[in-house]
Scaffold this active site. Structure first.
Site, PDB file in Angstrom:
ATOM      1  N   HIS A  41      -6.899   1.768   0.880  1.00 56.89           N
ATOM      2  CA  HIS A  41      -6.553   2.828   1.859  1.00 56.89           C
ATOM      3  C   HIS A  41      -7.421   4.009   1.592  1.00 56.89           C
ATOM      4  CE1 HIS A  41      -3.384   4.092   4.744  1.00 56.89           C
ATOM      5  NE2 HIS A  41      -4.110   5.258   4.679  1.00 56.89           N
ATOM      6  N   HIS A  84      -8.905   7.485   0.590  1.00 59.29           N
ATOM      7  CA  HIS A  84      -8.246   8.536   0.138  1.00 59.29           C
ATOM      8  C   HIS A  84      -9.241   9.251  -0.843  1.00 59.29           C
ATOM      9  CE1 HIS A  84      -7.696   5.418  -2.945  1.00 59.29           C
ATOM     10  NE2 HIS A  84      -7.457   6.425  -3.880  1.00 59.29           N
ATOM     11  N   CYS A  95       1.055  -1.229   0.127  1.00 60.84           N
ATOM     12  CA  CYS A  95       0.140  -0.091  -0.095  1.00 60.84           C
ATOM     13  C   CYS A  95       0.958   1.175   0.112  1.00 60.84           C
ATOM     14  CB  CYS A  95      -0.918  -0.180   1.249  1.00 60.84           C
ATOM     15  SG  CYS A  95      -1.879   1.581   1.256  1.00 60.84           S
ATOM     16  N   HIS A 153      -5.143   2.015   7.654  1.00 66.25           N
ATOM     17  CA  HIS A 153      -5.246   1.310   6.288  1.00 66.25           C
ATOM     18  C   HIS A 153      -6.688   0.442   6.262  1.00 66.25           C
ATOM     19  CE1 HIS A 153      -4.113  -0.688   2.471  1.00 66.25           C
ATOM     20  NE2 HIS A 153      -4.903  -1.714   3.048  1.00 66.25           N
ATOM     21  N   GLN A 163      -9.128  12.673  -4.292  1.00 65.75           N
ATOM     22  CA  GLN A 163      -8.258  13.190  -5.104  1.00 65.75           C
ATOM     23  C   GLN A 163      -8.532  14.577  -5.348  1.00 65.75           C
ATOM     24  OE1 GLN A 163      -6.996  10.523  -8.299  1.00 65.75           O
ATOM     25  NE2 GLN A 163      -8.452   9.292  -7.938  1.00 65.75           N
ATOM     26  N   CYS A 172       0.117   3.770   3.077  1.00 70.45           N
ATOM     27  CA  CYS A 172       0.506   3.502   4.372  1.00 70.45           C
ATOM     28  C   CYS A 172       1.400   4.025   5.127  1.00 70.45           C
ATOM     29  CB  CYS A 172       0.636   1.896   4.725  1.00 70.45           C
ATOM     30  SG  CYS A 172      -0.923   1.193   5.168  1.00 70.45           S
ATOM     31  N   ASN A 225     -13.634   8.815  -4.912  1.00 70.53           N
ATOM     32  CA  ASN A 225     -14.206   7.620  -5.606  1.00 70.53           C
ATOM     33  C   ASN A 225     -14.272   6.403  -4.496  1.00 70.53           C
ATOM     34  OD1 ASN A 225     -14.646   8.850  -7.906  1.00 70.53           O
ATOM     35  ND2 ASN A 225     -12.310   8.125  -8.543  1.00 70.53           N
TER      36      ASN A 225
HETATM   37 ZN    ZN Z   1      -2.419   1.512   3.353  1.00 72.05          ZN
END
Ligand code: ZN
Ligand code: ZN
Ligand code: FE
Length: 330
Positions: free
Chosen positions: A148, A150, A40, A96, A152, A43, A137
Site C-alpha cells: 500500500h 506509503h 493490509c 491499495h 515514512q 487500507c 522506500n
Molecule cells: Zn492497503
C-alpha cells in the site's frame, strides 16, 4: 545484576564512538506480529484507518522512537540516550493497488507534500526535535513488505549522520568562498548540461557528477532555502509535478519498475543553518541491465561506492525516457 533482564523493553540511542554516529536500538520491533499476506493495515475500514480520507498519517505501531521513551540505565563506558522522537507513516492514498507515488495525480501528490509540511510545522518546535526526516522506500527488493503506497517520517532527537557531513562541507565551503555549495553545484550542473534529467521554473533534477547509485536523482529548488515550510505554493505545485515525472521516468526506464529510496534533506531545526540548501535525493537501485546494485563489502565496509556505468549515460537514458515518453503522455 544480570546485564539483560528477561522481557525487558529496551528502546535507546547508542553512540558509536568510532564512527561518531547514533544507532537506534529497540527490541520492541522483534515482537511485531505476522499478518496474513492479504491483510493490509493501511487500507480504509479498519478501526484505526476509518473511511473518508485521501491521505492519512498514522503512528508506526512498532516505532524506533517515541515521545515517552523508557528510562535508560547508564553504561559504565558507552554513551546512550533516551529514544525521544516519533515514527510516522504517511498513507498516501486509500487505493491499495496503486504501485507508486507517481501513479497518484499531481493534485494528490501536492496534498501529500502539504501534509508533510503541516506535520513539520507541528513538530519542529518540540524540545526533543532536532531533525525531521521524510523518506520513501519503494520495492520489495529493498525490503518493503507493505505494498500500500506509503512513506515514512522519523522525527529525530539528533542530526542524521549524512546530514551532519553535508552540513560540515557546506559550512566549510561557505566560509571559504562565501557562497552556497549546493547553489554552486546547481550552476555547475546547468553549465555542464549533461546530467540534467528534468527542469521546471523552480526545480532542477539531475544525476549528480558524484552519484553513488546507478539512477540517483537529486532534485533542488533553484531558490536558496533550508526548510520545506519555506516553499511557496508555486514551488510546492511544481515539486508535485516534478516528483511525478521523475518517478514515472524511473518506473518506466527498465522492463520492471525501479526500486528506490527517496529522502528529503533539509536543515536541522535546533538552530539556523543559512549555508544549507534543501533538496530531495532519490536512489534508483537497478543498473541499466536491470540487475540490482547492492551496497556490499566495498560500500558498507569501506564506505565508498563503485559506479559501473557513467552518470552522464544514465542521465541521458532517464532524460530521454522523460522527454519522449512520460511528458508526451501527461
Ligand atoms: Zn492497503
Ligand atoms: Zn543554495
Ligand atoms: Fe543531501
Amino acid at each position: 545484576m544480570p546485564l539483560l533482564e528477561d522481557n525487558k523493553v529496551v528502546m535507546e540511542l547508542r553512540w558509536d564512538p568510532i564512527l561518531r554516529e547514533w544507532v537506534m536500538v529497540s527490541n520492541v520491533r522483534e515482537k511485531r506480529p505476522w499478518h496474513p499476506r492479504s491483510f493490509c493495515p493501511f487500507c480504509p475500514g479498519s478501526p484505526e484507518m476509518g473511511y473518508g480520507w485521501r491521505i492519512k498519517i498514522v503512528e508506526n505501531r512498532y516505532p524506533m522512537l517515541t515521545e515517552n521513551p523508557p528510562e535508560i540505565d547508564k553504561h559504565w563506558f558507552y554513551l546512550k540516550e533516551k529514544a525521544y522522537g516519533k515514527c510516522l507513516v504517511v498513507v498516501e492514498t486509500p487505493s491499495h493497488n496503486l504501485d507508486d507515488l507517481s501513479d497518484l495525480g499531481v493534485e494528490d501528490i501536492r496534498l501529500v507534500i502539504e501534509k508533510v509540511i503541516e506535520l513539520f510545522k507541528k513538530y519542529r518546535d518540540e524540545n526533543w526535535c532536532k531533525y525531521f526526516l521524510w523518506f520513501r522506500n519503494k520495492g520489495e527488493e529493498i525490503g518493503v513488505s507493505l505494498k500500500h503506497p506509503h512513506s515514512q517520517i522519523y522525527i529525530l532527537p539528533f542530526i542524521p549522520a549524512k546530514i551532519g557531513r553535508e552540513l560540515e562541507s557546506s559550512r566549510q565551503y561557505f566560509k571559504e568562498k562565501n557562497e552556497c555549495l549546493f547553489c554552486k553545484i546547481i550552476s555547475v550542473e546547468e553549465k555542464d548540461n549533461v546530467r540534467i534529467v528534468y527542469r521546471t521554473k523552480h526545480w532542477l533534477a539531475f544525476i549528480p557528477y558524484y552519484a553513488h547509485w546507478p539512477f540517483e536523482v537529486h532534485i533542488y529548488p533553484l531558490r536558496h532555502l533550508q526548510y520545506i515550510d519555506q516553499l511557496n505554493p508555486d514551488e510546492i505545485s511544481e515539486l508535485a509535478s516534478t516528483l511525478k515525472i521523475v518517478l514515472a521516468g524511473l518506473k518506466n526506464i527498465l522492463e520492471k519498475p525501479m526500486p528506490y529510496m527517496m529522502i528529503l534533506h533539509q536543515a536541522p531545526v535546533d538552530k539556523d543553518y543559512p549555508y544549507y540548501h534543501l533538496h530531495i535525493e532519490i536512489y534508483g537501485v537497478y543498473r541499466p541491465s536491470g540487475k540490482m546494485k547492492y551496497a556490499a563489502g566495498m560500500e558498507m565496509g569501506g564506505g565508498n561506492f563503485t559506479y559501473d556505468s557513467l552518470p552522464e549515460e544514465n542521465a541521458k537514458r532517464l532524460r530521454t525516457m522523460i522527454t519522449q515518453k512520460i511528458l508526451s503522455r501527461s
